[in-house]
Design an enzyme around this catalytic site. Structure first.
Site, PDB file in Angstrom:
ATOM      1  N   TYR A  11     -65.500   1.779 -31.755  1.00  0.00           N
ATOM      2  CA  TYR A  11     -64.291   1.729 -30.933  1.00  0.00           C
ATOM      3  C   TYR A  11     -63.132   2.503 -31.573  1.00  0.00           C
ATOM      4  O   TYR A  11     -62.681   3.532 -31.049  1.00  0.00           O
ATOM      5  CB  TYR A  11     -63.924   0.265 -30.703  1.00  0.00           C
ATOM      6  CG  TYR A  11     -62.588   0.002 -30.053  1.00  0.00           C
ATOM      7  CD1 TYR A  11     -62.130   0.771 -28.990  1.00  0.00           C
ATOM      8  CD2 TYR A  11     -61.793  -1.062 -30.486  1.00  0.00           C
ATOM      9  CE1 TYR A  11     -60.906   0.500 -28.385  1.00  0.00           C
ATOM     10  CE2 TYR A  11     -60.586  -1.350 -29.885  1.00  0.00           C
ATOM     11  CZ  TYR A  11     -60.142  -0.559 -28.838  1.00  0.00           C
ATOM     12  OH  TYR A  11     -58.934  -0.828 -28.245  1.00  0.00           O
ATOM     13  N   SER A  75     -67.862  -6.262 -38.897  1.00  0.00           N
ATOM     14  CA  SER A  75     -66.498  -6.763 -38.748  1.00  0.00           C
ATOM     15  C   SER A  75     -66.369  -8.087 -38.005  1.00  0.00           C
ATOM     16  O   SER A  75     -65.269  -8.451 -37.594  1.00  0.00           O
ATOM     17  CB  SER A  75     -65.646  -5.713 -38.021  1.00  0.00           C
ATOM     18  OG  SER A  75     -66.169  -5.456 -36.730  1.00  0.00           O
ATOM     19  N   TYR A 139     -65.876 -11.483 -44.586  1.00  0.00           N
ATOM     20  CA  TYR A 139     -65.415 -10.208 -44.033  1.00  0.00           C
ATOM     21  C   TYR A 139     -64.146  -9.748 -44.738  1.00  0.00           C
ATOM     22  O   TYR A 139     -64.063  -8.625 -45.245  1.00  0.00           O
ATOM     23  CB  TYR A 139     -65.175 -10.347 -42.527  1.00  0.00           C
ATOM     24  CG  TYR A 139     -64.393  -9.196 -41.933  1.00  0.00           C
ATOM     25  CD1 TYR A 139     -64.905  -7.899 -41.978  1.00  0.00           C
ATOM     26  CD2 TYR A 139     -63.145  -9.403 -41.337  1.00  0.00           C
ATOM     27  CE1 TYR A 139     -64.186  -6.830 -41.447  1.00  0.00           C
ATOM     28  CE2 TYR A 139     -62.431  -8.348 -40.802  1.00  0.00           C
ATOM     29  CZ  TYR A 139     -62.955  -7.068 -40.857  1.00  0.00           C
ATOM     30  OH  TYR A 139     -62.238  -6.012 -40.351  1.00  0.00           O
ATOM     31  N   HIS A 185     -62.756 -10.292 -29.023  1.00  0.00           N
ATOM     32  CA  HIS A 185     -61.329  -9.994 -28.882  1.00  0.00           C
ATOM     33  C   HIS A 185     -60.788 -10.527 -27.561  1.00  0.00           C
ATOM     34  O   HIS A 185     -61.468 -10.498 -26.537  1.00  0.00           O
ATOM     35  CB  HIS A 185     -61.095  -8.486 -28.993  1.00  0.00           C
ATOM     36  CG  HIS A 185     -61.430  -7.951 -30.352  1.00  0.00           C
ATOM     37  ND1 HIS A 185     -61.669  -6.621 -30.594  1.00  0.00           N
ATOM     38  CD2 HIS A 185     -61.579  -8.575 -31.548  1.00  0.00           C
ATOM     39  CE1 HIS A 185     -61.941  -6.450 -31.881  1.00  0.00           C
ATOM     40  NE2 HIS A 185     -61.894  -7.625 -32.478  1.00  0.00           N
ATOM     41  N   PHE A 204     -57.796 -21.930 -26.518  1.00  0.00           N
ATOM     42  CA  PHE A 204     -58.054 -22.930 -27.554  1.00  0.00           C
ATOM     43  C   PHE A 204     -56.737 -23.479 -28.102  1.00  0.00           C
ATOM     44  O   PHE A 204     -56.205 -23.010 -29.094  1.00  0.00           O
ATOM     45  CB  PHE A 204     -58.900 -22.316 -28.667  1.00  0.00           C
ATOM     46  CG  PHE A 204     -60.233 -21.817 -28.184  1.00  0.00           C
ATOM     47  CD1 PHE A 204     -61.262 -22.702 -27.904  1.00  0.00           C
ATOM     48  CD2 PHE A 204     -60.444 -20.454 -27.980  1.00  0.00           C
ATOM     49  CE1 PHE A 204     -62.490 -22.243 -27.444  1.00  0.00           C
ATOM     50  CE2 PHE A 204     -61.661 -19.995 -27.523  1.00  0.00           C
ATOM     51  CZ  PHE A 204     -62.688 -20.888 -27.243  1.00  0.00           C
ATOM     52  N   ARG A 217     -50.443 -13.724 -31.841  1.00  0.00           N
ATOM     53  CA  ARG A 217     -51.192 -12.765 -32.643  1.00  0.00           C
ATOM     54  C   ARG A 217     -50.601 -11.367 -32.479  1.00  0.00           C
ATOM     55  O   ARG A 217     -49.950 -11.055 -31.481  1.00  0.00           O
ATOM     56  CB  ARG A 217     -52.675 -12.743 -32.225  1.00  0.00           C
ATOM     57  CG  ARG A 217     -53.416 -14.037 -32.504  1.00  0.00           C
ATOM     58  CD  ARG A 217     -53.574 -14.293 -33.981  1.00  0.00           C
ATOM     59  NE  ARG A 217     -54.342 -15.488 -34.281  1.00  0.00           N
ATOM     60  CZ  ARG A 217     -53.815 -16.683 -34.534  1.00  0.00           C
ATOM     61  NH1 ARG A 217     -52.491 -16.823 -34.479  1.00  0.00           N
ATOM     62  NH2 ARG A 217     -54.571 -17.710 -34.834  1.00  0.00           N
ATOM     63  N   ARG A 277     -59.153 -24.544 -32.199  1.00  0.00           N
ATOM     64  CA  ARG A 277     -60.261 -24.213 -33.091  1.00  0.00           C
ATOM     65  C   ARG A 277     -59.824 -24.501 -34.523  1.00  0.00           C
ATOM     66  O   ARG A 277     -58.708 -24.145 -34.919  1.00  0.00           O
ATOM     67  CB  ARG A 277     -60.665 -22.748 -32.950  1.00  0.00           C
ATOM     68  CG  ARG A 277     -61.311 -22.416 -31.628  1.00  0.00           C
ATOM     69  CD  ARG A 277     -61.724 -20.976 -31.547  1.00  0.00           C
ATOM     70  NE  ARG A 277     -60.582 -20.053 -31.670  1.00  0.00           N
ATOM     71  CZ  ARG A 277     -60.622 -18.765 -31.366  1.00  0.00           C
ATOM     72  NH1 ARG A 277     -61.759 -18.236 -30.929  1.00  0.00           N
ATOM     73  NH2 ARG A 277     -59.560 -18.013 -31.497  1.00  0.00           N
ATOM     74  N   GLY A 279     -58.815 -24.178 -38.180  1.00  0.00           N
ATOM     75  CA  GLY A 279     -58.422 -23.056 -39.023  1.00  0.00           C
ATOM     76  C   GLY A 279     -57.605 -21.990 -38.347  1.00  0.00           C
ATOM     77  O   GLY A 279     -57.230 -21.003 -38.991  1.00  0.00           O
ATOM     78  N   ASP A 280     -57.297 -22.145 -37.059  1.00  0.00           N
ATOM     79  CA  ASP A 280     -56.482 -21.147 -36.356  1.00  0.00           C
ATOM     80  C   ASP A 280     -55.003 -21.334 -36.689  1.00  0.00           C
ATOM     81  O   ASP A 280     -54.401 -22.333 -36.264  1.00  0.00           O
ATOM     82  CB  ASP A 280     -56.674 -21.262 -34.835  1.00  0.00           C
ATOM     83  CG  ASP A 280     -57.730 -20.317 -34.312  1.00  0.00           C
ATOM     84  OD1 ASP A 280     -58.259 -19.526 -35.110  1.00  0.00           O
ATOM     85  OD2 ASP A 280     -58.020 -20.366 -33.106  1.00  0.00           O
TER      86      ASP A 280
END
Length: 315
Positions: A11, A75, A139, A185, A204, A217, A277, A279-280
């Site tokens: 991409y 990724s 990652y 994404h 979420f 984000r 979710r 850990g977000d």
């Protein structure tokens, strides 16, 4: 200039390769097509299929290369947690093979597509380059390790390296757009609703300490990102490793993204709110003040442009 673009069938790599061709450079794309697509290699670029271990040395051995732009990587955060050994092998191991081939064949300039995942959960936002690097998944750990190797190759072998760290990339550039499998994404997942692939989008959590309760984000248009890579190419100076964050400085919430997708597509796009979710973080946004000051880069395409270009690509 003759340039090697690793991962140039993916991409971001394909968009940057296209911009380089348009700028008059001689571009060679090296990609194993494990996640990329042969038809994403830009017209005017030469394509070599192979891994960095199997082909980087022979390609660079042709001679005449002025620099490398390095995008080839695994990724997916979730996959990296399930398959950490593969991520260390594919990301760090393959990168080491590329860097050694560059050293042997006298190619010392490189722009590396890093990630803001190197920072982990930040102490403050927007995230600056001097923030502690504490990645929370393999990652991010592999990308941070590659940054460390580049620092050493700059010191030991005179590499001129620039690493670009960013969060979410969106939009499209003509026929070059997102085609991930699986797609993780937000924008392409939201656009699956008006395209008829799914009945609704999942949200979420809507109880975060943000203006509308949904996570915020950072998003950058893929063309703005490509422009940053071209500027970084010119800024790669022998014996130095520069690190720049790329971001909007403010970000967009999940609800804002859905609302813009509704406006662009004319579709109601039903949303189903579920639990958070684990850990977000509530907000993840990068500061780009350093690259603005030193290289003059700033994002010029807003969220609506990202969604409109992505929707055109989907259609």
């Amino acid at each position: 200039m003759k340039l090697l673009v690793t991962g140039g069938a993916g991409y971001i790599g394909s968009v940057v390769a296209a911009l380089l061709v348009e700028a008059g450079h001689e571009v060679v794309v090296l990609d194993d097509l494990s996640v990329g697509h042969a038809d994403a290699v830009p017209d005017g670029a030469r394509f070599v299929r192979g891994t960095l271990r199997s082909a980087a040395a022979s390609v660079l051995g042709e001679g005449g290369f002025g620099a490398v732009l390095h995008f080839a990587a695994k990724s997916q955060v979730g996959e990296s947690v399930r398959e950490p050994a593969m991520y260390w092998d594919r990301n760090l191991g393959e990168s080491l093979a590329l860097f050694d081939a560059m050293r042997v064949h006298g190619v010392s300039r490189i722009v590396f597509s890093s990630t803001a995942a190197t920072y982990g959960e930040p102490e403050s936002v927007p995230i600056r380059e001097d923030a502690p690097a504490r990645p929370t998944n393999p990652y991010g750990q592999t990308k941070l390790a590659i940054d460390g190797v580049l620092t050493e190759f700059a010191r030991l072998y005179g590499f001129g390296a620039v690493s670009l760290r960013y969060f979410n990339v969106a939009g499209a550039y003509g026929r070059y757009g997102e085609r991930h499998e699986p797609e993780t994404h937000l924008i392409p997942n939201v656009l699956e609703v008006p395209s008829g692939a799914v009945p609704h989008v999942d949200v979420f959590g809507d109880d975060y300490p943000t203006p509308d309760g949904t996570c915020v984000r950072d998003y950058i248009h893929v063309v703005d990102l490509g422009v940053a890579h071209l500027l970084a190419l010119d800024a790669a100076a022998p014996g130095t490793h520069r690190i720049y964050n790329l971001g909007s400085g403010s970000g967009y919430s999940v609800q804002e993204v859905i609302d813009v997708c509704r406006a662009v597509t004319g579709h109601p796009i039903p949303a189903v709110v579920g639990p958070r979710r684990p850990g977000d973080p509530a907000v993840l946004v990068a500061s780009s003040e350093k690259i603005r000051a030193e290289l003059g880069w700033k994002p010029v395409r807003d969220l609506r442009a990202m969604v409109a270009d992505a929707w055109e690509f989907v259609r």
